[in-house]
Scaffold this motif. Structure first.
Motif, PDB file in Angstrom:
ATOM      1  N   TYR A 158       0.841  -1.194   0.000  1.00  0.00           N
ATOM      2  CA  TYR A 158       0.000   0.000   0.000  1.00  0.00           C
ATOM      3  C   TYR A 158       0.880   1.250   0.000  1.00  0.00           C
ATOM      4  N   TYR A 159       0.406   2.299  -0.661  1.00  0.00           N
ATOM      5  CA  TYR A 159       1.165   3.546  -0.732  1.00  0.00           C
ATOM      6  C   TYR A 159       0.216   4.729  -0.793  1.00  0.00           C
ATOM      7  N   VAL A 160       0.753   5.914  -0.514  1.00  0.00           N
ATOM      8  CA  VAL A 160       0.027   7.168  -0.683  1.00  0.00           C
ATOM      9  C   VAL A 160       0.755   7.999  -1.730  1.00  0.00           C
ATOM     10  N   LEU A 161       0.043   8.959  -2.299  1.00  0.00           N
ATOM     11  CA  LEU A 161       0.607   9.821  -3.335  1.00  0.00           C
ATOM     12  C   LEU A 161       0.980  11.173  -2.748  1.00  0.00           C
ATOM     13  N   GLY A 162       2.181  11.647  -3.083  1.00  0.00           N
ATOM     14  CA  GLY A 162       2.613  12.967  -2.658  1.00  0.00           C
ATOM     15  C   GLY A 162       3.117  13.772  -3.843  1.00  0.00           C
ATOM     16  N   ASP A 163       3.340  15.054  -3.633  1.00  0.00           N
ATOM     17  CA  ASP A 163       3.882  15.871  -4.717  1.00  0.00           C
ATOM     18  C   ASP A 163       5.405  15.816  -4.690  1.00  0.00           C
ATOM     19  N   SER A 164       6.023  16.624  -5.516  1.00  0.00           N
ATOM     20  CA  SER A 164       7.480  16.553  -5.687  1.00  0.00           C
ATOM     21  C   SER A 164       8.255  17.000  -4.451  1.00  0.00           C
ATOM     22  N   ALA A 165       7.573  17.647  -3.484  1.00  0.00           N
ATOM     23  CA  ALA A 165       8.269  18.086  -2.272  1.00  0.00           C
ATOM     24  C   ALA A 165       8.617  16.919  -1.356  1.00  0.00           C
ATOM     25  N   TYR A 166       7.967  15.792  -1.541  1.00  0.00           N
ATOM     26  CA  TYR A 166       8.183  14.646  -0.668  1.00  0.00           C
ATOM     27  C   TYR A 166       9.281  13.738  -1.204  1.00  0.00           C
ATOM     28  N   PRO A 167       9.935  12.998  -0.322  1.00  0.00           N
ATOM     29  CA  PRO A 167      10.942  12.028  -0.768  1.00  0.00           C
ATOM     30  C   PRO A 167      10.271  10.768  -1.285  1.00  0.00           C
ATOM     31  N   LEU A 168      10.868  10.150  -2.266  1.00  0.00           N
ATOM     32  CA  LEU A 168      10.348   8.898  -2.799  1.00  0.00           C
ATOM     33  C   LEU A 168      10.601   7.782  -1.791  1.00  0.00           C
ATOM     34  N   GLN A 169       9.531   7.074  -1.414  1.00  0.00           N
ATOM     35  CA  GLN A 169       9.617   5.959  -0.476  1.00  0.00           C
ATOM     36  C   GLN A 169       8.852   4.782  -1.069  1.00  0.00           C
ATOM     37  N   THR A 193      -1.531   9.963 -11.849  1.00  0.00           N
ATOM     38  CA  THR A 193      -1.384  10.107 -10.397  1.00  0.00           C
ATOM     39  C   THR A 193      -1.752  11.518  -9.956  1.00  0.00           C
ATOM     40  N   SER A 194      -1.513  12.506 -10.814  1.00  0.00           N
ATOM     41  CA  SER A 194      -1.867  13.882 -10.477  1.00  0.00           C
ATOM     42  C   SER A 194      -3.375  14.049 -10.349  1.00  0.00           C
ATOM     43  N   ARG A 195      -4.128  13.364 -11.209  1.00  0.00           N
ATOM     44  CA  ARG A 195      -5.585  13.456 -11.132  1.00  0.00           C
ATOM     45  C   ARG A 195      -6.097  12.934  -9.797  1.00  0.00           C
ATOM     46  N   ALA A 196      -5.481  11.879  -9.284  1.00  0.00           N
ATOM     47  CA  ALA A 196      -5.897  11.341  -7.990  1.00  0.00           C
ATOM     48  C   ALA A 196      -5.416  12.218  -6.842  1.00  0.00           C
ATOM     49  N   ARG A 197      -4.241  12.828  -7.006  1.00  0.00           N
ATOM     50  CA  ARG A 197      -3.681  13.652  -5.931  1.00  0.00           C
ATOM     51  C   ARG A 197      -4.471  14.935  -5.719  1.00  0.00           C
ATOM     52  N   VAL A 198      -5.290  15.311  -6.705  1.00  0.00           N
ATOM     53  CA  VAL A 198      -6.136  16.499  -6.554  1.00  0.00           C
ATOM     54  C   VAL A 198      -7.085  16.343  -5.368  1.00  0.00           C
ATOM     55  N   LEU A 199      -7.360  15.088  -4.986  1.00  0.00           N
ATOM     56  CA  LEU A 199      -8.241  14.834  -3.854  1.00  0.00           C
ATOM     57  C   LEU A 199      -7.798  15.582  -2.600  1.00  0.00           C
ATOM     58  N   VAL A 200      -6.515  15.515  -2.292  1.00  0.00           N
ATOM     59  CA  VAL A 200      -6.034  16.138  -1.066  1.00  0.00           C
ATOM     60  C   VAL A 200      -6.021  17.658  -1.201  1.00  0.00           C
ATOM     61  N   GLU A 201      -5.755  18.166  -2.393  1.00  0.00           N
ATOM     62  CA  GLU A 201      -5.794  19.612  -2.607  1.00  0.00           C
ATOM     63  C   GLU A 201      -7.213  20.136  -2.428  1.00  0.00           C
ATOM     64  N   ASN A 202      -8.192  19.388  -2.963  1.00  0.00           N
ATOM     65  CA  ASN A 202      -9.589  19.786  -2.791  1.00  0.00           C
ATOM     66  C   ASN A 202     -10.011  19.699  -1.329  1.00  0.00           C
ATOM     67  N   ALA A 203      -9.500  18.687  -0.632  1.00  0.00           N
ATOM     68  CA  ALA A 203      -9.850  18.528   0.781  1.00  0.00           C
ATOM     69  C   ALA A 203      -9.348  19.720   1.594  1.00  0.00           C
ATOM     70  N   PHE A 204      -8.120  20.160   1.321  1.00  0.00           N
ATOM     71  CA  PHE A 204      -7.603  21.334   2.028  1.00  0.00           C
ATOM     72  C   PHE A 204      -8.415  22.571   1.684  1.00  0.00           C
ATOM     73  N   GLY A 205      -8.823  22.702   0.416  1.00  0.00           N
ATOM     74  CA  GLY A 205      -9.629  23.849   0.023  1.00  0.00           C
ATOM     75  C   GLY A 205     -10.968  23.878   0.733  1.00  0.00           C
TER      76      GLY A 205
END
Length: 283
Positions: A158-169, A193-205
């Motif tokens: 299992y993994y989570v998606l992050g933007d380029s600021a995060y380290p690859l793990q 992956t960017s389309r799915a990562r929009v979820l967290v951006e929308n959540a913060f908004g």
């Protein structure tokens, strides 16, 4: 939150105490303005906010914002795969600055690169935009319980998606760096992956749209400010899970987050996982 009446005065009803706290979180108005609106003293407003946030963080937060167990991790992985075609994905991670007044102690620790004081809210959301991790570093030992799946010859957990600021793990995948020489396969991976990562951006908004204490400078002491942030995340989950209306005019664009992360990229160990997922998304 209920208080006992005394011989000198009657206590504020619980409903009114909750209403006062919610008004503060939703508007970030000054204590004086809220006290005038509800007909109470400034100190009463402060106590209502403190008691409400303490109650939410103590009683509600452990039930509503918590690490996903084995069954829920599987359900969320299925949700992401059905919605975005991302196998083994269980969330998206991001962070944002929450403006605060400079603390009396160690104020330089809270001074960010943009020139003002803040605390960083880091959150992980599921496929429905609900927070399941707030301000905890989820990568200690990876996402457990471990459940791997063979993807293009590579065992991927299992993994989570992050933007380029995060380290690859091996449990946190980020986009391929756009150096102008990305292959078509890498571009496809980044796009999907960017389309799915929009979820967290929308959540913060939506979080900041509802609870303005996260947008405007919070003049409370640092301990209460942190408690208010977690309280807002809990209330966000309650609102979203109950289908509460959200008006788009509440939304405001937030600044680009600046994250300070101690871990370094583990390119050799983790790149094959990202490569395997890239191949899978290009089939």
């Amino acid at each position: 939150m209920e208080k006992q009446n005394t011989n000198f005065r009657a206590s504020l009803p619980v409903r009114k105490r909750v209403a006062i706290a919610l008004w503060k979180l939703a508007t970030n108005s000054e204590y004086r303005s809220i006290g005038h609106l509800f007909g109470v003293s400034n100190s009463s407003v402060c106590r209502c906010v403190q008691d409400f946030c303490k109650a939410v963080c103590t009683l509600l937060a452990p039930e509503i914002v918590h690490f996903l167990d084995r069954e829920k991790l599987k359900d969320m992985a299925d949700y992401f795969e059905n919605g975005w075609g991302l196998t083994q994905c269980v969330g998206a991670i991001d962070g944002s600055h929450i403006p605060i007044i400079a603390p009396l102690e160690y104020h330089t620790d809270y001074f960010n690169s943009k020139g003002w004081h803040s605390i960083i809210l880091q959150g992980v959301v599921d496929g429905k935009g609900l927070f399941w991790n707030v301000n905890d570093w989820v990568g200690q030992g990876g996402l457990y319980p471990v459940c791997t799946k063979n993807i293009c010859g590579v065992n991927v957990g299992y993994y989570v998606l992050g933007d380029s600021a995060y380290p690859l793990q091996n449990w946190l995948l980020k986009p391929f760096p756009d150096n102008g020489r990305l292959t078509p396969e890498q571009q496809t991976y980044n796009k999907k992956t960017s389309r799915a990562r929009v979820l967290v951006e929308n959540a913060f908004g939506r979080l900041k749209g509802r609870w303005r204490c996260l947008m405007k400078r919070n003049d409370s002491d640092i301990k209460l400010a942190k408690s208010m942030v977690l309280t807002c995340c809990v209330l966000h989950n309650l609102c979203e899970s109950h289908g509460e209306d959200f008006h788009q005019d509440w939304n405001t664009s937030s600044e680009e987050p600046v994250l300070v992360i101690a871990a370094q990229d583990m390119e050799e160990e983790c790149s094959e996982i990202r490569q395997a997922l890239m191949r899978h998304l290009n089939v």
